[in-house]
Design a protein around this motif. Structure first.
Motif, PDB file in Angstrom:
ATOM      1  N   MET A   1       0.826  -1.204   0.000  1.00  0.00           N
ATOM      2  CA  MET A   1       0.000   0.000   0.000  1.00  0.00           C
ATOM      3  C   MET A   1       0.865   1.260   0.000  1.00  0.00           C
ATOM      4  SD  MET A   1      -3.191  -0.970   0.069  1.00  0.00           S
ATOM      5  CE  MET A   1      -3.976  -2.579   0.244  1.00  0.00           C
ATOM      6  N   ILE A   2       0.328   2.307  -0.578  1.00  0.00           N
ATOM      7  CA  ILE A   2       0.947   3.622  -0.453  1.00  0.00           C
ATOM      8  C   ILE A   2       0.523   4.204   0.888  1.00  0.00           C
ATOM      9  CG2 ILE A   2       1.003   5.976  -1.361  1.00  0.00           C
ATOM     10  CD1 ILE A   2       0.624   4.828  -4.134  1.00  0.00           C
ATOM     11  N   ALA A   3       1.483   4.701   1.648  1.00  0.00           N
ATOM     12  CA  ALA A   3       1.211   5.227   2.987  1.00  0.00           C
ATOM     13  C   ALA A   3       1.579   6.701   3.042  1.00  0.00           C
ATOM     14  CB  ALA A   3       1.993   4.446   4.036  1.00  0.00           C
ATOM     15  N   ARG A   4       0.659   7.502   3.535  1.00  0.00           N
ATOM     16  CA  ARG A   4       0.940   8.921   3.760  1.00  0.00           C
ATOM     17  C   ARG A   4       0.797   9.197   5.254  1.00  0.00           C
ATOM     18  NH1 ARG A   4      -1.450  14.230   0.676  1.00  0.00           N
ATOM     19  NH2 ARG A   4      -0.984  12.932  -1.138  1.00  0.00           N
ATOM     20  N   HIS A   5       1.867   9.689   5.862  1.00  0.00           N
ATOM     21  CA  HIS A   5       1.847   9.946   7.298  1.00  0.00           C
ATOM     22  C   HIS A   5       0.927  11.124   7.612  1.00  0.00           C
ATOM     23  CE1 HIS A   5       3.447  11.727  11.098  1.00  0.00           C
ATOM     24  NE2 HIS A   5       3.435  10.457  11.450  1.00  0.00           N
ATOM     25  N   LEU A   6       0.053  10.939   8.608  1.00  0.00           N
ATOM     26  CA  LEU A   6      -0.883  11.984   8.998  1.00  0.00           C
ATOM     27  C   LEU A   6      -0.504  12.656  10.306  1.00  0.00           C
ATOM     28  CD1 LEU A   6      -4.305  10.262   8.165  1.00  0.00           C
ATOM     29  CD2 LEU A   6      -3.005  11.871   6.751  1.00  0.00           C
ATOM     30  N   ALA A   7      -0.137  11.855  11.298  1.00  0.00           N
ATOM     31  CA  ALA A   7       0.156  12.430  12.616  1.00  0.00           C
ATOM     32  C   ALA A   7       0.761  11.359  13.513  1.00  0.00           C
ATOM     33  CB  ALA A   7      -1.114  12.984  13.261  1.00  0.00           C
ATOM     34  N   ASP A   8       1.394  11.824  14.580  1.00  0.00           N
ATOM     35  CA  ASP A   8       1.793  10.966  15.689  1.00  0.00           C
ATOM     36  C   ASP A   8       0.962  11.394  16.891  1.00  0.00           C
ATOM     37  OD1 ASP A   8       3.942   9.316  14.603  1.00  0.00           O
ATOM     38  OD2 ASP A   8       5.032  11.200  14.380  1.00  0.00           O
ATOM     39  N   LEU A   9       0.255  10.445  17.478  1.00  0.00           N
ATOM     40  CA  LEU A   9      -0.658  10.759  18.565  1.00  0.00           C
ATOM     41  C   LEU A   9      -0.047  10.426  19.917  1.00  0.00           C
ATOM     42  CD1 LEU A   9      -4.024   9.393  17.100  1.00  0.00           C
ATOM     43  CD2 LEU A   9      -3.071  11.703  16.921  1.00  0.00           C
ATOM     44  N   ASP A  10      -0.324  11.286  20.905  1.00  0.00           N
ATOM     45  CA  ASP A  10       0.097  11.068  22.293  1.00  0.00           C
ATOM     46  C   ASP A  10      -0.853  10.106  22.990  1.00  0.00           C
ATOM     47  OD1 ASP A  10       2.431  12.418  22.895  1.00  0.00           O
ATOM     48  OD2 ASP A  10       1.406  14.328  23.198  1.00  0.00           O
ATOM     49  N   TRP A  11      -0.274   9.237  23.833  1.00  0.00           N
ATOM     50  CA  TRP A  11      -1.070   8.402  24.733  1.00  0.00           C
ATOM     51  C   TRP A  11      -1.164   9.075  26.102  1.00  0.00           C
ATOM     52  CZ3 TRP A  11      -3.517   3.977  23.283  1.00  0.00           C
ATOM     53  CH2 TRP A  11      -3.072   3.329  22.120  1.00  0.00           C
ATOM     54  N   ILE A  12      -2.176   8.707  26.852  1.00  0.00           N
ATOM     55  CA  ILE A  12      -2.302   9.183  28.221  1.00  0.00           C
ATOM     56  C   ILE A  12      -3.016   8.106  29.034  1.00  0.00           C
ATOM     57  CG2 ILE A  12      -4.505  10.345  27.781  1.00  0.00           C
ATOM     58  CD1 ILE A  12      -3.628  12.524  29.773  1.00  0.00           C
ATOM     59  N   THR A  13      -2.647   7.976  30.296  1.00  0.00           N
ATOM     60  CA  THR A  13      -3.288   7.027  31.206  1.00  0.00           C
ATOM     61  C   THR A  13      -4.253   7.800  32.094  1.00  0.00           C
ATOM     62  OG1 THR A  13      -1.224   5.755  31.220  1.00  0.00           O
ATOM     63  CG2 THR A  13      -2.872   5.188  32.886  1.00  0.00           C
TER      64      THR A  13
ATOM     65  N   ILE B   1      -7.247  15.585   4.274  1.00  0.00           N
ATOM     66  CA  ILE B   1      -7.200  14.889   5.560  1.00  0.00           C
ATOM     67  C   ILE B   1      -5.863  15.119   6.251  1.00  0.00           C
ATOM     68  CG2 ILE B   1      -6.270  12.630   4.881  1.00  0.00           C
ATOM     69  CD1 ILE B   1      -9.306  13.237   7.148  1.00  0.00           C
ATOM     70  N   GLN B   2      -4.809  15.337   5.488  1.00  0.00           N
ATOM     71  CA  GLN B   2      -3.517  15.639   6.098  1.00  0.00           C
ATOM     72  C   GLN B   2      -3.568  16.980   6.828  1.00  0.00           C
ATOM     73  OE1 GLN B   2      -0.214  15.228   3.355  1.00  0.00           O
ATOM     74  NE2 GLN B   2       1.064  14.468   5.009  1.00  0.00           N
ATOM     75  N   ASP B   3      -4.244  17.947   6.236  1.00  0.00           N
ATOM     76  CA  ASP B   3      -4.420  19.241   6.912  1.00  0.00           C
ATOM     77  C   ASP B   3      -5.299  19.101   8.156  1.00  0.00           C
ATOM     78  OD1 ASP B   3      -2.870  20.495   5.007  1.00  0.00           O
ATOM     79  OD2 ASP B   3      -4.578  21.151   3.787  1.00  0.00           O
ATOM     80  N   VAL B   4      -6.317  18.243   8.080  1.00  0.00           N
ATOM     81  CA  VAL B   4      -7.221  18.052   9.216  1.00  0.00           C
ATOM     82  C   VAL B   4      -6.478  17.494  10.422  1.00  0.00           C
ATOM     83  CG1 VAL B   4      -9.190  16.681  10.034  1.00  0.00           C
ATOM     84  CG2 VAL B   4      -9.309  17.829   7.831  1.00  0.00           C
ATOM     85  N   PHE B   5      -5.566  16.545  10.188  1.00  0.00           N
ATOM     86  CA  PHE B   5      -4.868  15.904  11.288  1.00  0.00           C
ATOM     87  C   PHE B   5      -3.651  16.681  11.786  1.00  0.00           C
ATOM     88  CE2 PHE B   5      -7.374  12.179  10.325  1.00  0.00           C
ATOM     89  CZ  PHE B   5      -7.487  11.558  11.567  1.00  0.00           C
ATOM     90  N   ALA B   6      -3.226  17.689  11.031  1.00  0.00           N
ATOM     91  CA  ALA B   6      -2.017  18.425  11.408  1.00  0.00           C
ATOM     92  C   ALA B   6      -2.069  18.981  12.839  1.00  0.00           C
ATOM     93  CB  ALA B   6      -1.743  19.533  10.407  1.00  0.00           C
ATOM     94  N   PRO B   7      -3.182  19.574  13.286  1.00  0.00           N
ATOM     95  CA  PRO B   7      -3.207  20.113  14.664  1.00  0.00           C
ATOM     96  C   PRO B   7      -3.099  19.041  15.751  1.00  0.00           C
ATOM     97  CG  PRO B   7      -4.968  21.062  13.337  1.00  0.00           C
ATOM     98  CD  PRO B   7      -4.413  19.916  12.564  1.00  0.00           C
ATOM     99  N   PHE B   8      -3.340  17.784  15.408  1.00  0.00           N
ATOM    100  CA  PHE B   8      -3.307  16.710  16.396  1.00  0.00           C
ATOM    101  C   PHE B   8      -1.959  15.983  16.405  1.00  0.00           C
ATOM    102  CE2 PHE B   8      -7.642  17.421  15.066  1.00  0.00           C
ATOM    103  CZ  PHE B   8      -8.327  17.471  16.254  1.00  0.00           C
ATOM    104  N   ASN B   9      -1.032  16.438  15.565  1.00  0.00           N
ATOM    105  CA  ASN B   9       0.275  15.801  15.480  1.00  0.00           C
ATOM    106  C   ASN B   9       1.151  16.254  16.643  1.00  0.00           C
ATOM    107  OD1 ASN B   9       2.614  14.532  14.706  1.00  0.00           O
ATOM    108  ND2 ASN B   9       2.950  15.768  12.880  1.00  0.00           N
ATOM    109  N   CYS B  10       1.428  15.355  17.584  1.00  0.00           N
ATOM    110  CA  CYS B  10       2.170  15.766  18.776  1.00  0.00           C
ATOM    111  C   CYS B  10       3.595  16.163  18.420  1.00  0.00           C
ATOM    112  CB  CYS B  10       2.162  14.643  19.818  1.00  0.00           C
ATOM    113  SG  CYS B  10       2.920  13.102  19.279  1.00  0.00           S
TER     114      CYS B  10
END
Length: 318
Positions: free
Chosen positions: A153-165, A306-315
């Motif tokens: 598959m072609i993969a386009r990176h959107l974001a890296d998300l933070d985890w929290i407990t 969608i890349q622009d949409v996820f940009a603010p959530f990229n930690c």
């Protein structure tokens, strides 16, 4: 018989659920739509549709034929898009599959912007944490997290998300705040066969299990080079991300989820962070689509959006 027109009519009938709706949408006489399907069935020597006075249903053979016909029509539309190369006139349909919490908290609130940009482009949003087969299920693209296993598959990176407990105040008031990940481990009785000893977990875990394998995912903690995996006592486990968030809000136990998903409830105090000194590696998100779709104008338009949409959530971006 116009084979291509018959295919288009058949696909539209299946998607709209009726001959009249399909004919009206395609600006065809209803008698013409009926005749085309009759000729197609005669040509194939199979029954594609069950027709009654009230409804139209697809036969098993028709369902299999529809999957291929829909893909073929989509490919023809992509050819037209590639020739016209006009973003302003993008039209048709795009099928996207995404996990529940990502759909409900990030994508769906942003859809009015997409509709304003591309008013003739329809999105079918499959919302589920169940992994889908892009080719077999006629999906144009998916948003998936974690390591990339399918290199075809072609993969386009959107974001890296933070985890929290996190856990709810109700739970923490009853059970106390853990000071170390080991406090979340299940306590094994010294003598499991003795009726006088009761199995008591250190803490209750609001768990999440794989829709594919059925196995529960452990909680993961990192600090100063140390890595701890906690399986714990999953008193409730779910396989859908929005349901998992609701189990945490309900006070079922302690769990790990994405920081963006719980930020509103952290602000209101309905959830509290626990073990803040312990982290977990970021969770990468990618948009995946088949190699043969890399020239699709409508898919590339969605990918850019969608890349622009996820940009603010990229930690990492923050």
């Amino acid at each position: 018989m116009d084979n291509l027109l018959a295919l288009r009519v058949f696909v539209r009938i299946v998607e709209s659920g009726g001959f009249a709706k399909a004919a009206d949408a395609m600006n065809l006489p209803r008698a013409t739509a009926t005749k085309l399907i009759q000729e197609l069935e005669k040509h194939l020597r199979i029954k594609l549709l069950h027709r009654t006075t009230r409804q139209v249903s697809v036969t098993p053979e028709g369902a299999a034929y529809y999957e291929r016909a829909a893909r073929l029509i989509a490919e023809l539309e992509e050819m037209d898009e590639a020739v016209s190369n006009s973003r302003a006139q993008l039209r048709g349909r795009i099928r996207v599959d995404v996990g529940s919490v990502l759909a409900n908290q990030i994508i769906i609130p942003a859809l009015p912007d997409f509709r304003a940009r591309y008013p003739e482009l329809q999105i079918d949003l499959g919302v589920s944490d169940r992994p889908v087969n892009l080719i077999g299920e006629g999906v144009d693209c998916v948003i998936r997290g974690g390591d990339l296993a399918d290199t075809s598959m072609i993969a386009r990176h959107l974001a890296d998300l933070d985890w929290i407990t996190v856990a709810s105040p109700v739970y923490l008031n009853a059970r106390g705040k853990p000071q170390h990940p080991d406090a979340l481990q299940a306590i094994t009785p010294a003598n499991p066969t003795s009726p006088a000893i009761t199995h008591l977990p250190g803490h209750a875990i609001a768990g999440y299990f794989s829709s594919l394998s059925g196995r529960a995912f452990p909680l993961e903690f990192h600090k100063d080079g140390e890595r701890i995996l906690v399986h714990g006592d999953a008193v409730v486990a779910v396989n859908e991300s929005t349901a998992h968030l609701n189990t945490l809000l309900a006070g079922v136990g302690i769990g790990q989820t994405f920081r963006f998903a719980v930020e509103p409830w952290l602000r209101t105090g309905q959830l509290q962070q626990v073990l803040p000194d312990w982290t977990r590696p970021h969770h990468p998100l990618h948009l995946l689509y088949p190699m043969n779709r890399h020239r699709s104008a409508k898919l590339l338009a969605f990918a850019d959006w969608i890349q622009d949409v996820f940009a603010p959530f990229n930690c990492r971006g923050r």
